[in-house]
Design a protein around this motif. Structure first.
Motif, PDB file in Angstrom:
ATOM      1  N   VAL A  13      55.010  55.332  21.911  1.00 58.03           N
ATOM      2  CA  VAL A  13      54.082  56.427  21.676  1.00 58.03           C
ATOM      3  C   VAL A  13      52.700  55.947  22.111  1.00 58.03           C
ATOM      4  CG1 VAL A  13      53.008  57.917  19.951  1.00 58.03           C
ATOM      5  CG2 VAL A  13      55.410  57.275  19.708  1.00 58.03           C
ATOM      6  N   THR A  14      52.030  56.729  22.945  1.00 58.16           N
ATOM      7  CA  THR A  14      50.662  56.401  23.367  1.00 58.16           C
ATOM      8  C   THR A  14      49.817  57.661  23.307  1.00 58.16           C
ATOM      9  OG1 THR A  14      51.120  56.844  25.696  1.00 58.16           O
ATOM     10  CG2 THR A  14      51.487  54.591  24.937  1.00 58.16           C
ATOM     11  N   TYR A  19      38.679  58.645  25.706  1.00 55.78           N
ATOM     12  CA  TYR A  19      39.148  57.542  26.535  1.00 55.78           C
ATOM     13  C   TYR A  19      37.990  56.570  26.751  1.00 55.78           C
ATOM     14  CZ  TYR A  19      43.238  60.355  27.559  1.00 55.78           C
ATOM     15  OH  TYR A  19      44.388  61.080  27.440  1.00 55.78           O
ATOM     16  N   VAL A  20      38.196  55.304  26.378  1.00 52.28           N
ATOM     17  CA  VAL A  20      37.175  54.280  26.556  1.00 52.28           C
ATOM     18  C   VAL A  20      37.757  53.229  27.486  1.00 52.28           C
ATOM     19  CG1 VAL A  20      35.731  52.565  25.394  1.00 52.28           C
ATOM     20  CG2 VAL A  20      36.301  54.701  24.231  1.00 52.28           C
ATOM     21  N   SER A  43      36.217  47.596  29.835  1.00 49.09           N
ATOM     22  CA  SER A  43      34.948  46.859  29.791  1.00 49.09           C
ATOM     23  C   SER A  43      34.029  47.389  28.692  1.00 49.09           C
ATOM     24  CB  SER A  43      34.244  46.881  31.148  1.00 49.09           C
ATOM     25  OG  SER A  43      33.931  48.199  31.522  1.00 49.09           O
ATOM     26  N   GLN A  44      34.008  48.690  28.494  1.00 50.30           N
ATOM     27  CA  GLN A  44      33.192  49.273  27.432  1.00 50.30           C
ATOM     28  C   GLN A  44      33.739  48.881  26.055  1.00 50.30           C
ATOM     29  OE1 GLN A  44      32.939  53.547  27.521  1.00 50.30           O
ATOM     30  NE2 GLN A  44      31.458  53.631  25.854  1.00 50.30           N
ATOM     31  N   GLN A  45      35.067  48.911  25.892  1.00 49.19           N
ATOM     32  CA  GLN A  45      35.687  48.520  24.628  1.00 49.19           C
ATOM     33  C   GLN A  45      35.426  47.049  24.332  1.00 49.19           C
ATOM     34  OE1 GLN A  45      37.563  50.845  22.636  1.00 49.19           O
ATOM     35  NE2 GLN A  45      37.175  49.254  21.138  1.00 49.19           N
TER      36      GLN A  45
END
Length: 140
Positions: A9-10, A24-25, A28-30
């Motif tokens: 599950v995603t 949606y991140v 690199s930002q995360q």
């Protein structure tokens, strides 16, 4: 229906109240958001404490001194002053740095702040090399 089958599950988002669009991140930002709380010199996927010298601070103690200072600026400013831990890059020993063939503990993390830190030692031999990994946690 199949024994031992795997169900993936995603793209699930749980929220209290009304549903909003899925956020949606990119990686690199995360990573930057996480590094506000934790940063390490280890490569991605390498567990702290592993005997690993890839990407670690490495250098030679200047031949004119027995005092050593190493300065580092974080990739991302921390939310608070960090708790620092050093690991020997060759053996993985905690609270040790590897100096010229042996793990040693005669060093201090100083000036630890939200933007970086300094490692100092006044018991080194000029001309020796050093290697170590580190972690910085500003979670608490």
């Amino acid at each position: 229906g199949t024994s031992g089958a795997t169900f993936y599950v995603t793209g699930v988002q749980l929220e209290k109240g009304s549903a909003t669009d899925f956020e949606y991140v990119d990686y690199s930002q995360q990573l930057q958001m996480c590094q506000r709380y934790y940063e390490t010199s280890y490569s991605s996927g390498v567990v702290p404490g592993a005997a690993n010298n890839v990407g670690c601070p490495y250098g030679i103690i200047p031949v004119t001194t027995s005092n050593y200072n190493f300065y580092y600026s974080y990739q991302v400013a921390k939310r608070a002053s960090s708790t620092m831990v050093a690991y020997s890059a060759i053996t993985g020993a905690i609270n040790k740095i590897y100096v010229n063939g042996a793990d040693v503990s005669f060093f201090n993390f100083e000036r630890v702040g939200t933007y970086g830190w300094q490692l100092t030692s006044n018991s080194v031999t000029a001309g020796n090399n050093y290697q170590f990994q580190w972690t910085a946690s500003a979670e608490f």
